[in-house]
Design a protein around this motif. Structure first.
Motif, PDB file in Angstrom:
ATOM      1  N   THR A 258      -8.299  -1.604  -5.355  1.00 28.99           N
ATOM      2  CA  THR A 258      -7.568  -0.393  -4.970  1.00 28.99           C
ATOM      3  C   THR A 258      -8.359   0.426  -3.965  1.00 28.99           C
ATOM      4  O   THR A 258      -7.824   0.895  -2.948  1.00 28.99           O
ATOM      5  CB  THR A 258      -7.275   0.459  -6.216  1.00 28.99           C
ATOM      6  OG1 THR A 258      -6.536  -0.323  -7.159  1.00 28.99           O
ATOM      7  CG2 THR A 258      -6.468   1.692  -5.842  1.00 28.99           C
ATOM      8  N   TYR A 259      -9.648   0.602  -4.216  1.00 33.32           N
ATOM      9  CA  TYR A 259     -10.487   1.402  -3.322  1.00 33.32           C
ATOM     10  C   TYR A 259     -10.692   0.702  -1.979  1.00 33.32           C
ATOM     11  O   TYR A 259     -10.720   1.354  -0.928  1.00 33.32           O
ATOM     12  CB  TYR A 259     -11.836   1.682  -3.990  1.00 33.32           C
ATOM     13  CG  TYR A 259     -11.756   2.724  -5.083  1.00 33.32           C
ATOM     14  CD1 TYR A 259     -12.059   4.055  -4.825  1.00 33.32           C
ATOM     15  CD2 TYR A 259     -11.358   2.383  -6.366  1.00 33.32           C
ATOM     16  CE1 TYR A 259     -11.981   5.019  -5.826  1.00 33.32           C
ATOM     17  CE2 TYR A 259     -11.275   3.336  -7.378  1.00 33.32           C
ATOM     18  CZ  TYR A 259     -11.586   4.653  -7.099  1.00 33.32           C
ATOM     19  OH  TYR A 259     -11.497   5.602  -8.089  1.00 33.32           O
TER      20      TYR A 259
ATOM     21  N   ALA B 282      -8.564  -1.190  -0.615  1.00 36.54           N
ATOM     22  CA  ALA B 282      -7.297  -1.033   0.099  1.00 36.54           C
ATOM     23  C   ALA B 282      -7.255   0.310   0.827  1.00 36.54           C
ATOM     24  O   ALA B 282      -6.749   0.405   1.951  1.00 36.54           O
ATOM     25  CB  ALA B 282      -6.135  -1.139  -0.881  1.00 36.54           C
ATOM     26  N   LEU B 283      -7.793   1.346   0.191  1.00 38.22           N
ATOM     27  CA  LEU B 283      -7.852   2.653   0.851  1.00 38.22           C
ATOM     28  C   LEU B 283      -8.762   2.598   2.076  1.00 38.22           C
ATOM     29  O   LEU B 283      -8.487   3.240   3.097  1.00 38.22           O
ATOM     30  CB  LEU B 283      -8.349   3.713  -0.138  1.00 38.22           C
ATOM     31  CG  LEU B 283      -7.415   4.009  -1.318  1.00 38.22           C
ATOM     32  CD1 LEU B 283      -8.073   4.984  -2.284  1.00 38.22           C
ATOM     33  CD2 LEU B 283      -6.084   4.576  -0.819  1.00 38.22           C
TER      34      LEU B 283
ATOM     35  N   LEU C 245      -6.866   1.170   4.842  1.00 38.48           N
ATOM     36  CA  LEU C 245      -5.983   2.180   5.422  1.00 38.48           C
ATOM     37  C   LEU C 245      -6.743   3.044   6.426  1.00 38.48           C
ATOM     38  O   LEU C 245      -6.213   3.402   7.487  1.00 38.48           O
ATOM     39  CB  LEU C 245      -5.395   3.050   4.309  1.00 38.48           C
ATOM     40  CG  LEU C 245      -4.456   4.183   4.749  1.00 38.48           C
ATOM     41  CD1 LEU C 245      -3.242   3.610   5.477  1.00 38.48           C
ATOM     42  CD2 LEU C 245      -4.019   5.016   3.545  1.00 38.48           C
TER      43      LEU C 245
ATOM     44  N   ALA D  58      -2.124  -2.265   6.391  1.00 35.76           N
ATOM     45  CA  ALA D  58      -2.714  -1.328   5.437  1.00 35.76           C
ATOM     46  C   ALA D  58      -1.870  -1.251   4.162  1.00 35.76           C
ATOM     47  O   ALA D  58      -2.403  -1.217   3.042  1.00 35.76           O
ATOM     48  CB  ALA D  58      -2.829   0.053   6.071  1.00 35.76           C
TER      49      ALA D  58
ATOM     50  N   ILE E  75      -3.006  -2.204   0.326  1.00 39.80           N
ATOM     51  CA  ILE E  75      -2.900  -1.283  -0.812  1.00 39.80           C
ATOM     52  C   ILE E  75      -2.151  -1.933  -1.965  1.00 39.80           C
ATOM     53  O   ILE E  75      -2.578  -1.873  -3.129  1.00 39.80           O
ATOM     54  CB  ILE E  75      -2.203   0.022  -0.373  1.00 39.80           C
ATOM     55  CG1 ILE E  75      -3.103   0.801   0.593  1.00 39.80           C
ATOM     56  CG2 ILE E  75      -1.857   0.882  -1.582  1.00 39.80           C
ATOM     57  CD1 ILE E  75      -2.435   2.005   1.220  1.00 39.80           C
TER      58      ILE E  75
ATOM     59  N   GLY F 116      -4.284  -4.622  -3.456  1.00 42.47           N
ATOM     60  CA  GLY F 116      -5.383  -4.012  -4.196  1.00 42.47           C
ATOM     61  C   GLY F 116      -4.941  -3.518  -5.564  1.00 42.47           C
ATOM     62  O   GLY F 116      -5.634  -3.718  -6.569  1.00 42.47           O
ATOM     63  N   LEU F 117      -3.781  -2.872  -5.621  1.00 40.44           N
ATOM     64  CA  LEU F 117      -3.257  -2.384  -6.903  1.00 40.44           C
ATOM     65  C   LEU F 117      -2.926  -3.546  -7.843  1.00 40.44           C
ATOM     66  O   LEU F 117      -3.217  -3.491  -9.046  1.00 40.44           O
ATOM     67  CB  LEU F 117      -2.010  -1.533  -6.657  1.00 40.44           C
ATOM     68  CG  LEU F 117      -2.238  -0.191  -5.948  1.00 40.44           C
ATOM     69  CD1 LEU F 117      -0.907   0.453  -5.574  1.00 40.44           C
ATOM     70  CD2 LEU F 117      -3.049   0.753  -6.832  1.00 40.44           C
TER      71      LEU F 117
END
Length: 475
Positions: A124-125, A127-128, A131, A311, A315, A318-319
């Motif tokens: 998750t991080y 993925a940020l 972005l 991006a 995300i 990642g989630l």
């Protein structure tokens, strides 16, 4: 707050990779020097790539926080020198200094996220972070163009100073990392593998110079200069590997990082992914400028769907990785989409509509989003020795950047060769000028340019297939 400090720092480093592209004409005009304009990018690329593996060692020996503060300080110093440059030579040297710091910011940001976030939630991080890179890729050219047109190109560098100062304040007050105890700073300094550092940097610089000069047609590929740079660089690289394996007490790139076949094929995919991503990021804007007559800023906007979808895919993946605790399936699926989209890229010609181009780029963006940070997570998950986290992360950033250098060089070679066969090699360094040529001259030149790109896209399709096959062997 720690993650905020990391993201702010990472954003200015990522922004700096793209903001300069639309300032180059203004810089060349002010200094009345168009011949050396390519060195503004080359100098940054050389130092960025050459020192990336060293930051993993520095993070382990001197601590993450201290290494990050050093990288930020060097980057901001380089930014200030770039903004104050009074000549092209001074600007090129300052860009090299910037690269020394920017390289560390990117590598250490990835290392810090891996340190503070558990493996299962790391997707998750990351993925940020993807972005952030996507936003920087789009905003950079727009800001650079705006500064050049409305104020001065120097603000493309000065903007880093207040933002960088804020990030350093956040790091100083909110980043609390465990310190290595019992080992004095001087002892760590003495333990560095200086022979390995020299061999690695010499090898990388010589290979990169050979690739850049060959791709830019500064020298023919079969010239003694290019051949000498590449051959000597490869030989020094082989000596570096031998030194690391036999004599280095604390290797910069321990061969144990490639200790399993699964890890080795994962690193291979990182190199391939960098080859494709940076290769496309470099040549697609040129395609828009030559075929559709887009300006430098407009061609950056044309890539917006590619960046946004990439991006978004990162995300989502990642989630899902954080929820399901798996990564291989996403990597395989990403390469499947990548093979399809790469094959469709081959259909690009001088008559392809903008809508079709963007549609295919959406697929390519999905592929990139599904693989780029997922491969890093795969590297971390497969580490035999978890203390190698910093070294493996810096190796990931190095291989991705090095792959991108190869991608740009190979793509440039295809385009240069095709234009030379059409007796239009003078347009290799000024692709956007093709759009303004008279129709009777434009048609054959544009055909040659597109054919060069098509050959490059064929190669991308082939190596995407190699990436797909390699992904099947990941554990």
């Amino acid at each position: 707050m720690v993650f905020l400090g990391i993201t702010v720092t990472l954003f200015i480093a990522a922004l700096d990779q793209t903001i300069v592209t639309t300032t180059l004409p203004s810089i060349a005009k002010e200094f009345n020097n168009f011949a050396d304009i390519s060195w503004i990018g080359t100098a940054y690329l050389l130092t960025t790539t050459a020192v990336q593996p060293l930051y993993g060692v520095a993070a382990d020996l001197f601590g993450r926080k201290r290494a990050m503060m050093f990288a930020c300080s060097v980057f901001l110093l380089g930014s200030a020198l770039c903004g104050a440059a009074q000549s092209m030579t001074m600007l090129i040297v300052a860009r090299a200094v910037q690269g020394l710091g920017g390289s560390g910011i990117i590598a250490l940001s990835m290392i810090l996220v891996a340190d503070i976030v558990p493996l299962r939630q790391r997707g998750t991080y990351q993925a940020l972070i993807a972005l952030i890179f996507a936003i920087a890729a789009v905003v950079g050219p727009l800001l650079g163009g705006a500064f050049s047109d409305k104020v001065t190109w120097r603000w493309a560098f000065y903007i880093n100073l207040p933002v960088g100062a804020l990030s350093m304040i956040l790091i100083i007050f909110f980043m609390h990392m465990k310190r290595r105890k019992g080992i004095p700073f001087a002892t760590n300094l003495k333990s560095l593998d200086y022979i390995g550092i020299f061999l690695l940097m010499a090898s990388i610089v010589m290979i990169l110079l050979g690739l850049n000069w060959g791709a830019d047609a500064k020298y023919p590929w079969n010239s003694s200069v290019i051949l000498a740079l590449l051959i000597i660089g490869i030989v020094i690289g082989a000596i570096f590997i031998f030194h690391e394996a036999r004599y280095a007490k604390k290797p910069i790139i321990p061969l144990r990082l490639f200790g399993t076949p699964s890890l080795a094929v994962t690193y291979l995919q990182v190199f391939i992914q960098g080859f494709i991503f940076l290769g496309l990021l470099f040549f697609l804007p040129l395609y828009f400028q030559a075929v559709h007559g887009s300006s430098a800023v407009k061609s950056g906007i044309d890539l917006l769907p590619y960046a946004i979808v990439g991006a978004f895919a990162a995300i989502v993946v990642g989630l899902l990785m954080s929820r399901w605790g798996t990564y291989k399936e996403f990597i395989v699926a990403g390469w499947i989409v990548g093979c399809i989209s790469a094959g469709l890229l081959i259909t690009f010609d001088e008559y392809t509509s903008r809508g079709k181009v963007i549609g295919i780029l959406l697929l390519q963006g999905i592929s990139m989003g599904m693989t780029v940070n997922t491969l890093l997570l795969g590297v971390h998950a497969q580490l035999i020795n978890k203390s190698d986290l910093a070294l493996s992360t810096s190796l990931w950033t190095f291989l991705r950047t090095f792959g991108g250098v190869f991608g740009i060089a190979v793509g440039g070679t295809f385009v240069q060769s095709s234009l030379s066969q059409a007796n239009a090699s003078e347009y290799a360094q000024n692709i956007k000028a093709i759009a303004g040529l008279p129709p009777n001259i434009k048609a054959p030149v544009l055909r040659a340019f597109v054919q060069g790109l098509q050959h490059f896209f064929i190669l991308i399709t082939i190596i995407s297939g190699i990436g797909l096959v390699a992904s099947l062997f990941i554990k």
